[in-house]
Enzyme design. Structure first.
Site, short mmCIF file in Angstrom:
data_model
loop_
_atom_site.label_atom_id
_atom_site.label_comp_id
_atom_site.label_asym_id
_atom_site.label_seq_id
_atom_site.Cartn_x
_atom_site.Cartn_y
_atom_site.Cartn_z
CD GLU A 1 -5.66 -6.97 -2.92
OE1 GLU A 1 -5.64 -6.23 -1.93
OE2 GLU A 1 -5.19 -6.69 -4.03
CE LYS B 1 -4.28 -1.54 0.15
NZ LYS B 1 -5.29 -1.13 -0.85
#
Length: 372
Positions: free
Chosen positions: A316, A158
């Site tokens: 994911e 991220k």
């Protein structure tokens, strides 16, 4: 009802971090005694889509559930068309209702949901784990723990919460540690503009980053198309593709090479399955995304994934690994770096009622509706 579940660690997105995950739990009772289970879920409140669990619960209780009560559960497609005709938007709320309907239908006909979606191509999905603490040492340690435990074989970093130079140093350091052991993807969650993304491409690609997800604002398909033409890494679109019309526009503009499927944002498993068909017809691959669902929504994601022919980058779907407590008697199964398809009719899950009571929000109104 709303349940509030703790996370094992803070999940940092570009603009904020999550310390817990909340879910709207939906039960649909048929006259024959079957109970369909669903959930509506969104991370960190309304930042991603404008939806919050509180708003989702109110919409279901006051507007959607009354349209479902008394209808034959086997008419799931017609019921969902009725909801779309009477209530605009509200994809997350509708997704939870569709999940409960399909779970009920699967139990009625004694078949898993992937059979209702056309049948099974796979019984497992390769898993990518999000790295989202902002600390390189912690993220590297976490990656190797997940690898060694067989929970994940790829990792998504991220980005976007830190200045670009700092974020790039972080990404390159992690890529170096993972080289030859696992692949790395990055996700700025719309935090960059087009020039910033173009500056980031060369160093990220040189480090072997294989996927770059939604670097720019969701509305900017023109920028996504230009980035896609420039990039050697696979460009993944997520926030920019939430409806079937969005998917057709992405194909028309060649605005990505990879489309993120999420049951919540599309309003259910069936529209997500249709989105996969649109993407594939346009020469794009699809990817299973996550909103950090519990084992309920994770089972729905895996039922959908089982019905899709090509998922070269896996997904994911990792909510149960990040959520510290579970709502199901048998949590989602992760082994050999993959999520495995649950067995049994419908979603293939059973609620742990003690856990539901333990984590139910005290002020939450129960959503417990009856269909035919």
């Amino acid at each position: 009802m709303i349940v509030d579940l703790p996370l094992r660690r803070i999940q940092q997105f570009a603009r904020l971090g999550a310390k817990h995950q909340s879910s709207v739990l939906i039960r649909l009772h048929t006259k024959g005694g079957i109970v369909g289970i669903g959930e509506s879920i969104t991370p960190c409140g309304p930042w991603w889509s404008g939806d919050s669990v509180e708003a989702i619960q109110a919409t279901i209780n006051h507007y959607l559930a009354p349209l479902v009560v008394g209808e034959p559960a086997l008419d799931a497609s017609r019921i969902m068309a009725k909801l779309h005709g009477r209530v605009a938007g509200n994809a997350f709320a509708k997704a939870g209702i569709e999940m409960a309907l399909l779970d009920a239908v699967g139990k009625i006909v004694d078949a898993p949901i992937h059979v209702l979606l056309g049948g099974r191509f796979r019984d497992r999905l390769s898993v990518a784990w999000p790295l989202a603490t902002g600390d390189v040492n912690q993220e590297v340690d976490e990656a190797f723990r997940m690898l060694e435990a067989g929970k994940a074989g790829a990792f998504k970093l991220k980005m976007g919460a830190l200045p670009l130079a700092q974020d790039l140093r972080r990404a390159l350091a992690i890529a170096k540690e993972l080289e030859g052991k696992a692949s790395l993807r990055v996700d700025p969650n719309e935090a960059w503009d087009e020039p910033t993304t173009m500056r980031a491409l060369a160093p990220l690609e040189a480090a072997g980053v294989e996927i770059i997800e939604q670097p720019v604002a969701r509305w900017n398909l023109d920028a996504m198309a230009r980035i896609h033409r420039q990039a050697r890494s696979m460009l993944l679109i997520d926030e920019g593709v939430q409806s079937l019309h969005d998917a057709s526009e992405v194909v028309k503009r060649a605005a990505a090479g990879l489309v993120s499927l999420k049951i919540m944002k599309t309003g259910g498993m069936r529209p997500a399955r249709a989105m996969a068909d649109i993407a594939n017809a346009g020469g794009m691959h699809v990817y299973m995304g996550t909103f950090l669902e519990t084992s309920i929504g994770t089972a729905a994601n895996m039922q959908l994934a089982a019905s899709i022919e090509s998922l070269p980058y896996g997904g994911e779907v990792i909510g149960p690994l990040l959520i510290e407590e579970d709502l199901c008697e048998v949590p989602a199964v992760y082994k050999e770096h993959a999520l495995w398809l649950p067995e049994g009719p419908g979603l293939g899950i059973r609620l742990d009622e003690n856990q539901v009571r333990r984590f139910a929000r005290a002020s939450s109104q129960r959503i417990d509706r009856h269909s035919a």
